[in-house]
Design a protein around this motif. Structure first.
Motif, PDB file in Angstrom:
ATOM      1  N   HIS A 102     -18.749  16.469  -6.549  1.00 14.07           N
ATOM      2  CA  HIS A 102     -17.519  16.670  -7.331  1.00 14.07           C
ATOM      3  C   HIS A 102     -16.448  17.107  -6.342  1.00 14.07           C
ATOM      4  CE1 HIS A 102     -19.971  16.685 -10.978  1.00 14.07           C
ATOM      5  NE2 HIS A 102     -20.760  17.542 -10.376  1.00 14.07           N
ATOM      6  N   TYR A 103     -15.324  16.429  -6.347  1.00 11.88           N
ATOM      7  CA  TYR A 103     -14.243  16.831  -5.451  1.00 11.88           C
ATOM      8  C   TYR A 103     -12.891  16.414  -6.000  1.00 11.88           C
ATOM      9  CZ  TYR A 103     -14.646  12.021  -3.637  1.00 11.88           C
ATOM     10  OH  TYR A 103     -14.710  10.664  -3.510  1.00 11.88           O
ATOM     11  N   ARG A 104     -11.853  17.027  -5.417  1.00  9.41           N
ATOM     12  CA  ARG A 104     -10.470  16.718  -5.779  1.00  9.41           C
ATOM     13  C   ARG A 104      -9.772  16.177  -4.539  1.00  9.41           C
ATOM     14  NH1 ARG A 104      -6.949  17.754  -9.731  1.00  9.41           N
ATOM     15  NH2 ARG A 104      -4.759  17.971  -9.217  1.00  9.41           N
ATOM     16  N   ILE A 105      -9.062  15.053  -4.712  1.00  2.68           N
ATOM     17  CA  ILE A 105      -8.296  14.428  -3.635  1.00  2.68           C
ATOM     18  C   ILE A 105      -6.818  14.719  -3.877  1.00  2.68           C
ATOM     19  CG2 ILE A 105      -7.665  12.266  -2.506  1.00  2.68           C
ATOM     20  CD1 ILE A 105     -10.202  11.033  -3.737  1.00  2.68           C
ATOM     21  N   ASP A 106      -6.122  15.096  -2.820  1.00  6.13           N
ATOM     22  CA  ASP A 106      -4.683  15.305  -2.867  1.00  6.13           C
ATOM     23  C   ASP A 106      -4.087  14.576  -1.661  1.00  6.13           C
ATOM     24  OD1 ASP A 106      -2.152  16.187  -3.355  1.00  6.13           O
ATOM     25  OD2 ASP A 106      -2.584  18.319  -3.109  1.00  6.13           O
ATOM     26  N   VAL A 107      -3.386  13.459  -1.910  1.00  6.10           N
ATOM     27  CA  VAL A 107      -2.881  12.606  -0.831  1.00  6.10           C
ATOM     28  C   VAL A 107      -1.600  11.914  -1.288  1.00  6.10           C
ATOM     29  CG1 VAL A 107      -4.210  10.571  -1.530  1.00  6.10           C
ATOM     30  CG2 VAL A 107      -3.618  10.866   0.869  1.00  6.10           C
ATOM     31  N   ILE A 108      -0.776  11.496  -0.326  1.00  9.33           N
ATOM     32  CA  ILE A 108       0.419  10.701  -0.634  1.00  9.33           C
ATOM     33  C   ILE A 108       0.255   9.347   0.045  1.00  9.33           C
ATOM     34  CG2 ILE A 108       2.914  10.479  -0.378  1.00  9.33           C
ATOM     35  CD1 ILE A 108       3.056  13.540  -0.401  1.00  9.33           C
ATOM     36  N   VAL A 109       0.267   8.289  -0.768  1.00 13.13           N
ATOM     37  CA  VAL A 109       0.131   6.920  -0.274  1.00 13.13           C
ATOM     38  C   VAL A 109       1.473   6.221  -0.487  1.00 13.13           C
ATOM     39  CG1 VAL A 109      -1.106   4.748  -0.559  1.00 13.13           C
ATOM     40  CG2 VAL A 109      -2.303   6.888  -0.901  1.00 13.13           C
ATOM     41  N   THR A 110       1.996   5.610   0.564  1.00 13.87           N
ATOM     42  CA  THR A 110       3.260   4.882   0.462  1.00 13.87           C
ATOM     43  C   THR A 110       2.960   3.391   0.330  1.00 13.87           C
ATOM     44  OG1 THR A 110       4.340   6.541   1.829  1.00 13.87           O
ATOM     45  CG2 THR A 110       5.492   4.458   1.557  1.00 13.87           C
ATOM     46  N   VAL A 111       3.455   2.826  -0.779  1.00 12.10           N
ATOM     47  CA  VAL A 111       3.252   1.405  -1.071  1.00 12.10           C
ATOM     48  C   VAL A 111       4.598   0.783  -1.437  1.00 12.10           C
ATOM     49  CG1 VAL A 111       0.844   1.630  -1.815  1.00 12.10           C
ATOM     50  CG2 VAL A 111       2.660   1.943  -3.468  1.00 12.10           C
ATOM     51  N   PRO A 112       4.725  -0.529  -1.345  1.00  9.88           N
ATOM     52  CA  PRO A 112       6.000  -1.154  -1.715  1.00  9.88           C
ATOM     53  C   PRO A 112       6.178  -1.200  -3.235  1.00  9.88           C
ATOM     54  CG  PRO A 112       4.436  -2.817  -1.008  1.00  9.88           C
ATOM     55  CD  PRO A 112       3.784  -1.483  -0.792  1.00  9.88           C
ATOM     56  N   SER A 113       7.424  -1.090  -3.650  1.00 14.43           N
ATOM     57  CA  SER A 113       7.746  -1.241  -5.066  1.00 14.43           C
ATOM     58  C   SER A 113       7.339  -2.641  -5.504  1.00 14.43           C
ATOM     59  CB  SER A 113       9.243  -1.044  -5.287  1.00 14.43           C
ATOM     60  OG  SER A 113       9.640  -1.557  -6.530  1.00 14.43           O
ATOM     61  N   SER A 114       6.758  -2.751  -6.676  1.00 11.20           N
ATOM     62  CA  SER A 114       6.337  -4.066  -7.155  1.00 11.20           C
ATOM     63  C   SER A 114       7.533  -4.905  -7.609  1.00 11.20           C
ATOM     64  CB  SER A 114       5.318  -3.929  -8.283  1.00 11.20           C
ATOM     65  OG  SER A 114       5.780  -3.059  -9.283  1.00 11.20           O
ATOM     66  N   ARG A 115       8.703  -4.297  -7.685  1.00 12.12           N
ATOM     67  CA  ARG A 115       9.896  -5.030  -8.093  1.00 12.12           C
ATOM     68  C   ARG A 115      10.789  -5.397  -6.907  1.00 12.12           C
ATOM     69  NH1 ARG A 115      12.977  -2.347 -12.901  1.00 12.12           N
ATOM     70  NH2 ARG A 115      11.065  -2.953 -13.946  1.00 12.12           N
TER      71      ARG A 115
END
Length: 189
Positions: free
Chosen positions: A57-70
């Motif tokens: 059992h664990y908690r992930i805290d991360v920021i992922v940068t992805v392109p806007s789908s629009r």
């Protein structure tokens, strides 16, 4: 971070607690070419060793940068998820009781549990298909350019309906002119 199953036997009496900062940027970008950047992932949790399985059992805290789908503008996407997974060796799986549904069990192919792989899989699963910038979320305007535009389904249906009403059959064009002439004559009388 990896644990060997032999090493985990010493945690049968009490859970193994962990708190790690994982740098998964290169691996995640290799697995998904849509990912532009990944912050170090903070992972806190515990692993318990049972007679028939290994529970994590664990908690992930991360920021992922992805392109806007629009608009393809980079969007930082904060991801905070709680994960619970059940691992079993092939022998444990064959001798299992029906307490845990089959689709919730991860069968170990090696005598190790790899936290990095589990975290990567869950981050990839948490990335939504539609990602919009704050501006795009609050605006109803869709992108457009020379000879093209993006339409919502409702706008597309309205446009098709309007086009259908404007198009008249050329064979009936003369007939419609006849109706216009007779209605003008009726108005004069």
């Amino acid at each position: 971070m990896k644990w060997s199953l032999l090493e985990l036997n010493k945690y049968k009496d009490k859970p193994c607690e962990f708190s790690e900062i994982l740098d998964l940027k290169a691996s995640l970008m290799r697995r998904d070419d849509q990912i532009l950047d990944v912050s170090p992932a903070k992972v806190d949790g515990l692993l318990t060793v049972g007679n028939d399985e290994y529970l994590i059992h664990y908690r992930i805290d991360v920021i992922v940068t992805v392109p806007s789908s629009r608009s393809l503008t980079p969007v930082p996407l904060p991801i905070k998820i709680d994960v619970s997974e059940v691992f079993m060796t092939t022998e444990q799986y064959q001798n299992r009781k029906e307490q845990v549904p089959e689709e919730e069990i991860i069968i170990l192919e090696k005598p190790t549990i790899d936290l990095n792989e589990s975290v990567e899989d869950n981050i990839l699963l948490a990335i939504p298909l539609q990602v919009l910038t704050d501006e795009e979320q609050h605006s109803h305007e869709m992108p457009k350019g020379d000879d093209w535009e993006v339409l919502s389904e409702e706008d597309y249906a309205k446009k098709k309906q309007a086009e259908a009403q404007q198009i008249t059959d050329p064979r009936l064009a003369k007939l419609s002119e006849l109706f216009n002439e007779t209605s003008e004559d009726d108005d004069k009388q």
